[in-house]
Design an enzyme around this catalytic site. Structure first.
Site, PDB file in Angstrom:
ATOM      1  N   SER A 126       0.800  -1.219   0.000  1.00  0.00           N
ATOM      2  CA  SER A 126       0.000   0.000   0.000  1.00  0.00           C
ATOM      3  C   SER A 126       0.832   1.268   0.000  1.00  0.00           C
ATOM      4  CB  SER A 126      -0.929   0.001   1.219  1.00  0.00           C
ATOM      5  OG  SER A 126      -0.177  -0.080   2.421  1.00  0.00           O
ATOM      6  N   HIS A 127       2.106   1.188   0.380  1.00  0.00           N
ATOM      7  CA  HIS A 127       2.945   2.389   0.427  1.00  0.00           C
ATOM      8  C   HIS A 127       3.368   2.861  -0.962  1.00  0.00           C
ATOM      9  CE1 HIS A 127       4.328   1.561   4.850  1.00  0.00           C
ATOM     10  NE2 HIS A 127       3.083   1.960   4.749  1.00  0.00           N
ATOM     11  N   ASP A 189      12.039   6.752 -21.722  1.00  0.00           N
ATOM     12  CA  ASP A 189      13.401   6.719 -21.189  1.00  0.00           C
ATOM     13  C   ASP A 189      14.309   6.098 -22.240  1.00  0.00           C
ATOM     14  OD1 ASP A 189      15.673   6.703 -19.653  1.00  0.00           O
ATOM     15  OD2 ASP A 189      15.137   4.880 -18.560  1.00  0.00           O
ATOM     16  N   ASP A 199       9.458   1.864 -22.236  1.00  0.00           N
ATOM     17  CA  ASP A 199       9.818   2.295 -20.878  1.00  0.00           C
ATOM     18  C   ASP A 199       9.591   3.799 -20.750  1.00  0.00           C
ATOM     19  OD1 ASP A 199      10.748   2.578 -18.352  1.00  0.00           O
ATOM     20  OD2 ASP A 199      12.845   2.104 -18.795  1.00  0.00           O
ATOM     21  N   TYR A 280       6.853  10.911  10.989  1.00  0.00           N
ATOM     22  CA  TYR A 280       5.530  10.436  10.586  1.00  0.00           C
ATOM     23  C   TYR A 280       4.608  11.644  10.558  1.00  0.00           C
ATOM     24  CZ  TYR A 280       6.619   5.525  10.512  1.00  0.00           C
ATOM     25  OH  TYR A 280       7.140   4.305  10.166  1.00  0.00           O
ATOM     26  N   ARG A 297       9.522   9.230  15.448  1.00  0.00           N
ATOM     27  CA  ARG A 297       9.764   7.854  15.888  1.00  0.00           C
ATOM     28  C   ARG A 297      11.269   7.685  16.080  1.00  0.00           C
ATOM     29  NH1 ARG A 297       7.478   2.390  13.049  1.00  0.00           N
ATOM     30  NH2 ARG A 297       5.525   3.493  13.476  1.00  0.00           N
ATOM     31  N   ASP A 300      14.863   4.624  20.168  1.00  0.00           N
ATOM     32  CA  ASP A 300      14.889   4.251  21.586  1.00  0.00           C
ATOM     33  C   ASP A 300      13.700   3.335  21.850  1.00  0.00           C
ATOM     34  OD1 ASP A 300      14.914   3.988  24.296  1.00  0.00           O
ATOM     35  OD2 ASP A 300      14.852   6.126  24.755  1.00  0.00           O
ATOM     36  N   ASP A 303      11.786   3.554  25.997  1.00  0.00           N
ATOM     37  CA  ASP A 303      10.986   4.592  26.634  1.00  0.00           C
ATOM     38  C   ASP A 303       9.524   4.166  26.655  1.00  0.00           C
ATOM     39  OD1 ASP A 303      10.031   4.994  24.070  1.00  0.00           O
ATOM     40  OD2 ASP A 303      11.159   6.829  23.735  1.00  0.00           O
ATOM     41  N   TYR A 305       7.075   5.110  24.894  1.00  0.00           N
ATOM     42  CA  TYR A 305       6.368   5.192  23.621  1.00  0.00           C
ATOM     43  C   TYR A 305       6.620   3.941  22.786  1.00  0.00           C
ATOM     44  CZ  TYR A 305       6.263   9.985  25.176  1.00  0.00           C
ATOM     45  OH  TYR A 305       6.078  11.112  25.926  1.00  0.00           O
TER      46      TYR A 305
END
EC number: 4.2.2.-
Length: 999
Positions: A126-127, A189, A199, A280, A297, A300, A303, A305
């Protein structure tokens, strides 16, 4: 066409605030029946290798890829939309253009197909959205698509020379007639990395393959158009906890893009920050400026989070964002940004009470925008990571900063949303409820959202993405049906901004005011007028913290005047004024004025009143503290003083988790001192201290200090004490903490040792990072990296015939490799290895002779040298002899001799003095090394070294002969084979001056 005209009452303003709005659905058109959708399982790293090979389309991250991301834009009277073609075996990149004037729909199919998660077409990702833009200056169409942090080497080299995908059209293509709006208007291209005649993907946006490194490891394309029509593109560089925002610029005149520029640095730890972090959020171009808002983000993992934390915001006063970046207060920030705290707004994690590691979850429902007049609005959400815990908490937050205000107002009186938008001076929430669109609206700088549009019939949608331009919402939606091909629609919704232009203009004298607690007077003359001739202001209502104070229906709209001194929270200032029984308390208060005109239109203005407290000021040495279980000592010196001159502190009381420990009535307010070592939970540290029978066990404890002054006013401060038990994370080790290699090294394979000390646990994964960048997550032992199927992981060139040379080997310097082991309990450990890459040494070279001393008129001089290359794969090219930086001769093969054979005279011209002799060796890598000696040439006959030959030298010559000292045979001037008194005449003939014997 659907129209919903509403008059709604805000719950936060009771019946006093209303908003008229006529929001209409202008058009709805079906774009296609074949939008690609992932309808299978949501895979993870444990099963991504075994996706469904049938009709179901499994996916990674999320199921949406069409009508997703930066997929809809406008150009003149056209709406452009990108999508992927369904079903599972199609996946082509598609571009549709809708003519809003005649309803004509044109669509182009591109040869490129969605490549899937890490190059596996059976797993959708999906990204890999398609970013879209059209230049308003020259009508070129631009698309960036189907990528997720790819480069030449990752994922087994599947994306070599194909890690960035950019397509663009010829100028004017955006408004060509329907019959001419075809694929051939896009530029092929034809570079050396072209994948064939069909292409249309370009590896760089500059057209120069030498720039390809600037286009690697990028994700999430999003285009913007500036006020002068310039196109900007922003993307994320790198990974989730070590990333950067980058952006570039399109020059329509030259039809060329720049390379990417960083908003922030990645690998921040290498640049002096305490940790690496990723972003993010979004970069946006709103209200005439390039801006950034994000949650951080960090890497670490210990912590509180689970993933993100914080809200961060910055903007640029440069027209295209290339410099002049500032935080929300207008203060300059470091650019590119390294320490994110420079632009931090607030911490959402402070709005729930959890403190344990990974207990706070701040993911999703984050967005931000800025209105035309400069109101900043940010939405976010914070919740407990564990939804099943008994004390589960979930808070939606709307933080906003009205134009002109100095600080943000943080409100938790907010129902929540995923995105927030702006048009004009309003902010909007647009989304789906029950699968149908709705619109909520608030005036900029307020939290007064009301619903102004909702659809009650028509298609039921699964999801969508939108673009707002000139007061209209272009809502690009996917219908909720089934399968891997689902219909896509466009809805055009008119936000009716014209009616907003008729709304009253209302304002406070100042956007913010600061007073001291117990202030006597606060009179506010609120300005209100209508911009429409013939209309008048009917009333102005004042609210304090959303509570109605009073409605004034006549000029001047004055609140807090002599007859009503208490309505603004003041005590009163005239003799006749009774003291206000309910003055405003210390803290921040939101004053809101709502003006209503004679036609019922209304507007809102806000003012922040900061009331400084008179109560004592009390604080712990620090807000939080961590100690190990069994800690011996914890002494707390609590600071307490009065904010009011003449008052004193009567006492300070300490509580632990609500239980009183002790009240101290004299300075210093010290708890846990040597006479009371146990009161803070410590074991004791002196020989006189018996062990504490009830020490604080592992866990979190709230320490509260209550300071009371001589007027009885109290203030509370808190400190969190975390007592850490002994964690037993995995044990991860490198074979060697430091490895040294020479540049161009072919092979480096290392097996990392990882084990858990706890019975019943096992190691789930070992993750390798190179200089903070993710290399690979290994989920099954042995934990071997840099093996023959992944030869480049440690930067090596490759050593087998099938290995292509590494295009990005590690350069000279020190590189940090981090191995992170994670066990089945979620505990992690990490350890670093330093890989030192040394520059290949030059050849070794040595002059065989030591320093040489000669006399003028010398007859022979030869210099010899020996040399060898540093490696068998390197050859020796030449040795060159320099004397006093003058090249004598370069020799290309041994023997390396100067001053012999055919060149016997090349060294015979040296004059009196000291000469530097260097032999420089050069190898086939153009590396050089040198060896040097000195040649000292003394004047023949100058025995006393005063640079002339005179009578003193003849006397010294005679003296040396008498003393029997051995003289250089060159003083045998008469050639009889010995140096004696008979050679004195020869020395005299060499005198510097005439008549040497008489000097």
């Amino acid at each position: 066409m659907k129209c919903l005209k509403t008059l709604l009452v805000s719950t936060t303003l009771l019946t006093a605030f209303s908003l008229n709005a006529e929001v209409t659905l202008e058009q709805q058109v079906k774009i296609t029946e074949e939008g690609l959708h992932f309808d299978g399982r949501n895979l993870d790293f444990s099963n991504v290798g075994t996706p469904d090979t049938g009709e179901k389309y499994d996916y990674f991250f999320g199921p949406n890829i069409s009508a997703h991301g930066d997929a809809v834009k406008t150009y003149r009277h056209y709406v452009f939309m990108t999508w992927y073609k369904g079903g599972k075996n199609e996946r082509n990149v598609m571009l549709s253009r809708y003519n809003t004037l005649n309803g004509e729909l044109s669509t182009i199919e591109f040869p490129h197909k969605h490549t899937g998660f890490r190059g596996d077409p059976l797993v959708g990702e999906s990204h890999n959205t398609i970013g879209l833009s059209v230049s308003p200056i020259n009508g070129t169409i631009h698309m960036v698509f189907d990528m997720h942090a790819y480069d030449n080497n990752n994922h087994g080299g599947k994306f070599k020379d194909d890690f960035f995908r950019y397509s663009f059209s010829v100028a004017g293509a955006a408004e060509l007639p329907h019959s001419e709006f075809t694929l051939d208007k896009f530029v092929k291209d034809t570079s050396e990395v072209s994948q064939g005649d069909d292409d249309y993907k370009h590896l760089t946006m500059t057209g120069d393959l030498d720039d390809k490194g600037n286009f690697a490891r990028l994700t999430y394309p999003k285009f913007f158009t500036t006020v002068d029509g310039t196109l900007l593109l922003y993307m994320r560089l790198g990974g989730n906890n070590n990333g950067a925002y980058v952006f570039n610029r399109y020059d329509a005149e030259t039809e060329s893009w720049s390379t990417f520029t960083k908003f922030n640095e990645n690998n921040q730890k290498l640049k002096g920050n305490q940790y690496n972090w990723g972003l993010y959020g979004n970069m946006k171009y709103v209200n005439g400026k390039l801006r950034v808002g994000f949650q951080q983000r960090s890497n670490d993992n210990s912590d509180k989070y689970k993933y993100q934390n914080g809200v961060y915001y910055a903007y640029s006063d440069h027209p295209d964002g290339f410099g002049d970046w500032k935080n929300h207060k207008g203060e300059p920030m470091t650019w590119p940004l390294i320490n994110s705290d420079e632009i931090k707004v607030f911490e959402p994690g402070d709005y729930i009470s959890h403190t344990e590691a990974n207990s706070v979850y701040i993911v999703g429902s984050f967005d931000w925008t800025v209105t035309e007049k400069g109101d900043i609005h940010i939405i976010s959400k914070v919740r407990s990571t564990d939804r099943g815990r008994a004390d589960y908490e979930e808070v939606y937050i709307h933080s906003y900063k009205p134009a002109g205000a100095e600080e943000f107002i943080i409100s938790t009186d907010f129902p929540g949303a995923s995105e927030i938008y702006t048009s004009g001076d309003n902010v909007y929430i647009v989304g789906l409820e029950g699968g149908r669109p709705y619109v909520e609206k608030a005036q900029g700088g307020t939290n007064n959202f009301i619903r102004v549009y909702e659809a009650s019939d028509g298609p039921v949608f699964d999801h969508g993405t939108l673009y707002i331009k000139d007061g209209k919402v272009y809502y690009y939606l996917m219908e909720r049906t089934s399968g891997t091909a689902m219909p896509l629609y466009l809805q055009i919704i008119d936000l009716d901004l014209e009616s907003d232009a008729n709304a009253p203009i209302v304002s406070f004298p100042s956007p913010s005011v600061t007073v001291n607690q117990g202030y006597e007077k606060l009179s506010l003359n609120i300005s209100a007028e209508s911009p429409v001739e013939g209309r008048s202001i009917q009333s102005v209502s004042l609210y304090i913290d959303d509570e109605l104070v009073r409605t004034d229906d006549s000029l001047p709209f004055l609140f807090g005047h002599g007859s009503k001194p208490h309505e603004t929270g003041a005590l009163g200032w005239l003799d006749r004024h009774e003291p206000n029984p309910s003055p405003l308390s210390a803290g921040r208060h939101v004053f809101k004025a709502v003006a209503v005109d004679s036609e019922g239109d209304s507007s809102t203005a806000t003012m922040i009143l900061n009331v400084n407290s008179n109560a004592p000021i009390v604080s712990f040495p620090q807000e939080s503290l961590e100690v190990d279980e069994g800690f011996e000592r914890l002494s707390l010196n609590i600071s307490a003083e009065s904010a009011v001159e003449g008052r004193t502190i009567e006492s300070v009381s300490l509580y632990i988790d609500g239980g009183l420990v002790r009240t101290d009535t004299s300075l210093p307010y010290l708890f846990g001192h040597a006479s009371k070592p146990h009161e803070t939970g410590a074991m004791g540290w002196l020989d006189t201290h018996s062990p504490n029978p009830s020490p604080l066990a592992a866990g979190s404890y709230e320490f509260t200090a209550v300071a009371t002054d001589n007027e009885g006013e109290e203030t509370t401060a808190s400190m969190l004490l975390v007592v850490k038990g002994e964690p037993e994370p995995p044990i991860v080790t490198w074979p060697n903490s430091t490895v040294t290699v020479y540049e161009g090294y072919e092979k480096l394979a290392i097996t990392i040792d990882a084990e858990t000390p706890v019975e019943g646990r096992d190691i789930q994964s070992v993750t390798l990072f190179r200089n903070g960048e993710l290399v690979r997550v290994d989920t099954r032992p042995v934990w071997n990296f840099g093996h023959s199927f992944a030869p480049y992981e440690f930067g090596a060139m490759g050593w087998l015939d099938r290995h292509e040379p590494n295009p990005s080997p590690l350069g000279v310097g020190t590189h940090t490799f981090t191995a992170v082991a994670r066990d089945s309990a979620g505990l992690e450990s990490e350890t670093d290895m330093a890989l030192i890459v040394l520059s290949l040494p030059g050849p070794s070279v040595m002059i065989n002779e030591g320093d040489i001393s000669l006399l003028t008129e010398y007859q022979n001089l030869a210099i010899t040298a020996e040399a060898s290359a540093a490696d068998d794969d390197i050859s020796l090219v030449s040795l060159a002899l320099y004397i006093d930086e003058q090249l004598i001769r370069e020799i290309y093969e041994p023997p390396f001799i100067w001053g012999s054979d055919a060149y016997s005279t090349e060294l015979l011209s040296l004059t009196e003095g000291t000469h530097l002799v260097r032999v420089v060796a050069t190898d086939s890598n153009n590396k050089q090394s040198e060896s040097s000696i000195f040649i000292n040439i003394d004047l023949l006959g100058d025995l006393n070294k005063d640079s002339i030959v005179d009578k003193a030298d003849t006397r010294l010559f005679t003296s040396k002969l008498r003393a029997g000292e051995i003289m250089d045979i060159r003083y045998d001037f008469n050639g009889d084979g010995v140096v004696n008194n008979r050679d004195t005449r020869g020395l005299v003939r060499r005198c510097t001056y005439s008549r040497c014997s008489s000097n």
